[in-house]
Design an enzyme around this catalytic site. Structure first.
Site, short mmCIF file in Angstrom:
data_model
loop_
_atom_site.label_atom_id
_atom_site.label_comp_id
_atom_site.label_asym_id
_atom_site.label_seq_id
_atom_site.Cartn_x
_atom_site.Cartn_y
_atom_site.Cartn_z
N LYS A 86 -62.30 17.49 -16.96
CA LYS A 86 -60.96 17.42 -17.55
C LYS A 86 -60.87 16.41 -18.68
O LYS A 86 -59.99 16.50 -19.53
CB LYS A 86 -59.95 17.15 -16.46
CG LYS A 86 -59.89 18.33 -15.49
CD LYS A 86 -58.93 18.13 -14.37
CE LYS A 86 -58.71 19.41 -13.59
NZ LYS A 86 -59.81 19.72 -12.65
C1 PLP Z 1 -60.02 20.94 -12.11
C2 PLP Z 1 -61.37 21.17 -11.55
C3 PLP Z 1 -61.84 22.46 -11.29
C4 PLP Z 1 -60.99 23.69 -11.49
O1 PLP Z 1 -60.76 23.97 -12.85
P1 PLP Z 1 -59.57 24.96 -13.27
O2 PLP Z 1 -59.50 24.85 -14.75
O3 PLP Z 1 -58.34 24.41 -12.61
O4 PLP Z 1 -59.91 26.30 -12.78
C5 PLP Z 1 -63.13 22.60 -10.82
N1 PLP Z 1 -63.93 21.53 -10.58
C6 PLP Z 1 -63.49 20.27 -10.81
C7 PLP Z 1 -64.40 19.13 -10.50
C8 PLP Z 1 -62.21 20.04 -11.32
O5 PLP Z 1 -61.80 18.79 -11.54
#
Ligand code: PLP
Length: 494
Positions: free
Chosen positions: A113
């Site tokens: 993120k």
């Molecule tokens: C947020 C997250 C996901 C999921 O991603 P999306 O975009 O919500 O589908 C998967 N793995 C990790 C480690 C995350 O932080």
């Protein structure tokens, strides 16, 4: 080229500029902003270029109203050597059998993120000026663990912006909790809410939809915005790494430009995989996107049956908590495209989901989805087993979320001549105890003991996001009920 505007998936908003959609976050009466058309870009000339250069090429067509200097300034400020611990920002690593891992976790909080949340504050800085918005922006975030910290790091100490994060009390790992609770900054607020992630996300959506609260905020000169992937400004930077990783394979001579490859994405809110879909629509030669889920397999069932149903569905807590989710918000954007942009249909489906807890899509939409998506879910044992297997095959240590995707690749019906890139969404250090279990190392100690053992087991140097976390001072320890979210936000207005 004329600027791309943003329209609502439910047809209930006037078109907005890029700056406008970043500031609004989502349509207050429900619906998500999507680009009114998806730009086509020739990526074939970009192999060998830096992450920043590729980012500028990918983002520019989406950022109408920003001049070249402004786009470059956003990219330059975001992808610095201070924020990312490798100069290439993301890294594509071969793990054998035509499989690659795309490491997206070299940013400040060890989760993918960061890639979006380091640049989003830059978008907002310029967007505020462009929208002549003099109010204070209060970013409201619901998190299953990783978004919260990544957003806090992105937005802390930014002028004219505050950020409030709500996470499920007892629903995040100790490392995730401490990462958030120890955040400094003069504009950061963190709350544990008694409920699961969906409760937090619905709570935040309700705050956005609450006209009375919005009026009250306006009286105090405050406007709400969002850093969740419902905000287009959060989603579009994720398109960049699909392009970069594809081009990494071209540079490594693993493929020639034009060869089709698959991506496999550990999915929760459907934001990451959706960025892959946009990359494909922009012209990147992607064959299939594999949607990997854990035991919370509402998406797998949906792609199989055409019925999205949360009715009577149990919420499971798993070792991949960032994928523990029942309502995958960004699916709405995908369905808008799959329905050939039929806002009436989307409106109807999401109305049903709110009222009846389910909706079904037609056969032609199913057919269209099948051309793009393969879906598979993976149970806890299989994910753990995969961590061990991949380590034994190639000495590569992956986290529990990445492992769900790697396991899904193993089980999905796919052509092994087609390379697959597994997007790795978190550093193994972020979920160290479960990763150790996967490696077959038994341990009595706590998460921080696990981190030490993991670094001694070949996982590379400890990610700085988790290093020294226990020595940091806890600055946020408030626990609230879900129904107190509104009053909590009210208090932040003054
Ligand atoms: C947020 C997250 C996901 C999921 O991603 P999306 O975009 O919500 O589908 C998967 N793995 C990790 C480690 C995350 O932080």
């Amino acid at each position: 080229m004329s600027d791309i505007n943003y329209i609502s998936t439910r047809g209930n908003s006037n078109p907005l500029s890029f700056a406008g959609t970043v500031m609004e976050g989502m349509v207050s009466s429900g619906g998500l902003f999507v680009p009114e058309k998806i730009p086509r870009v020739d990526f074939s000339k970009l192999a060998g270029l830096s992450y920043k250069e590729i980012a500028i090429t990918v983002l520019t067509p989406f950022m109408g109203g920003f001049d070249g200097g402004e786009v470059a300034a956003c990219v330059d400020e975001a992808y610095t050597s201070e924020s990312f611990d490798i100069p290439e920002v993301v890294k594509t690593v071969p793990i054998g059998n035509n499989r690659y891992v795309l490491e997206l976790w070299h940013g400040p909080t060890a989760a993918f993120k960061d890639v979006a949340l380091q640049i989003m504050p830059q978008f907002m800085r310029f967007s505020k000026v462009k929208c002549a918005d003099k109010s204070r922006t209060l970013i409201l975030v619901a998190t299953s663990g990783d978004t919260g910290k990544a957003a806090l790091e992105g937005f802390k100490n930014r002028e004219g912006i505050s950020i409030a994060v709500f996470y499920p009390h007892g629903g995040v790992s100790e490392i995730q909790r401490l990462q958030m609770a120890t955040t400094d900054g003069n504009n950061t607020y963190v709350f544990a809410a008694r409920g699961n992630f969906d409760d937090c996300q619905n709570g935040v959506k309700a705050l956005f939809g609450d006209g009375g609260l919005r009026d009250k905020a306006a009286e105090h000169g405050v406007k709400f915005s969002s850093a969740n992937s419902i905000n287009w400004g959060r989603l579009c930077p994720q398109i960049v790494y699909y392009v970069k990783s594809y081009l990494d394979l071209v540079s490594a001579k693993a493929i020639s430009y034009g060869d089709k490859i698959d991506f496999c994405v550990p999915t929760g809110n459907f934001g990451n995989i959706l960025a892959g879909y946009y990359a494909k629509e922009m012209g990147l030669p992607i064959r299939k996107l594999i949607c990997a889920s854990n035991k919370n397999n509402v998406l797998t069932d949906f792609f199989k049956s055409g019925e999205y149903s949360i009715k009577g569905r149990e919420f499971h807590k798993t070792m991949s908590p960032s994928m523990d989710i029942l309502i995958s918000s960004n699916l709405e954007r995908f369905l808008f495209e799959m329905s050939e942009r039929d806002a009436g249909k989307v409106n109807d489906w999401y109305g049903r989901l709110a009222k009846e807890g389910k909706f079904s899509v037609d056969k032609d939409i199913m057919e269209r989805m099948r051309h793009v998506i393969e879906a598979r879910w993976v149970d806890e044992d299989e994910a753990l087993k995969t961590i061990g297997e991949i380590y034994h095959e190639s000495r590569y240590v992956m986290d529990t979320h990445t492992a769900v995707a790697a396991a899904a690749v193993g089980g999905v019906n796919r052509d092994n001549d087609v390379p697959v890139i597994i997007t790795s969404t978190a550093s193994p250090y972020k979920f160290a105890p479960d990763v150790l279990t996967g490696l077959g190392i038994k341990l009595g100690g706590d998460e921080f003991e696990s981190i030490k053992v993991l670094s001694a087991s070949g996982a590379g140097s400890v990610h700085r996001a988790v290093d020294g976390l226990t020595e940091k001072k806890v600055l946020h320890d408030k626990v609230i009920d879900i129904k107190e979210m509104r009053s909590t936000v009210e208090q932040l207005l003054c």
